[in-house]
Design an enzyme around this catalytic site. Sequence first.
Site, PDB file in Angstrom:
ATOM      1  N   LYS A 122      -0.137   4.866   6.658  1.00 35.72           N
ATOM      2  CA  LYS A 122      -0.795   5.567   5.548  1.00 35.72           C
ATOM      3  C   LYS A 122      -0.364   7.025   5.562  1.00 35.72           C
ATOM      4  O   LYS A 122       0.144   7.539   6.549  1.00 35.72           O
ATOM      5  CB  LYS A 122      -2.328   5.502   5.670  1.00 35.72           C
ATOM      6  CG  LYS A 122      -2.907   4.114   5.733  1.00 35.72           C
ATOM      7  CD  LYS A 122      -2.756   3.363   4.443  1.00 35.72           C
ATOM      8  CE  LYS A 122      -3.352   1.963   4.582  1.00 35.72           C
ATOM      9  NZ  LYS A 122      -2.995   1.098   3.498  1.00 35.72           N
ATOM     10  N   SER A 152       0.788  -1.232   0.000  1.00 34.81           N
ATOM     11  CA  SER A 152       0.000   0.000   0.000  1.00 34.81           C
ATOM     12  C   SER A 152       0.822   1.285   0.000  1.00 34.81           C
ATOM     13  O   SER A 152       0.353   2.305  -0.475  1.00 34.81           O
ATOM     14  CB  SER A 152      -0.974   0.025   1.178  1.00 34.81           C
ATOM     15  OG  SER A 152      -0.290   0.207   2.388  1.00 34.81           O
TER      16      SER A 152
END
Length: 169
Positions: free
Chosen positions: A95, A51
Site C-alpha cells: 500500500k 489495489s
Amino acid sequence: MISGRLRNVAAQWKSIAKEAMDRTLIVAKFFCILHVTNTYICSPCHVHGPSMLPTLNITGDVILAERISSRLGKVAPGDIVLVRSPENPRKLVAKRVLGMEGDRVTFLVDPKVSDRYESVIVPKGHVWVQGDNIYASHDSRNFGPVPYGLIQGKAFCRIWPYDGFGSLG
C-alpha cells in the site's frame, strides 16, 4: 605393509572429511548471509491484485523491498510499503503511505456507493495506508490506521516483469 596401507587409507579419509567439512561450512555461511540479508536488509516479494493499479500489475509484480528504512523510521507519505495485514497476520499487503502520525487524512468512505468524505487524525505510532486504486482496495479506510510496527519494508524497485523493471519512486 598392512599398517602402511591403513595409514594411507586413514589419511585419505581424513582429507575427504576435512574437505566435506570445509564445503559444509561454506554452504552454512552462505545460508546465514542469505537469511540476514532477506530478513534485515532487502528481500524480493511477489505482489498481486487490483489495489495498487496502475502502479503495480494486477497479475503480479516481483518487487524489492528494503527493510532498513522502516526500522529507522524513515518512511514518508508517498512511499509504497509492505504491511503485515492487521486483519490477517499471515498476509503482506502493498500500500501507499498517505499519512503519518498527527496528520489529518480526508478520504472517500466508499467511493463505489457515495461521495461521503471523512477526516481522521492519524494517532501516534501509526500510519494511514491506501491502495492507488481506491475502488478495489482494502486498506486503512476499512481497518483504520496501521501501527508502525506492522510495516515490513519499503518497496523501491520492480524487478519483474522485465518490461517494467526500474524504480517505484
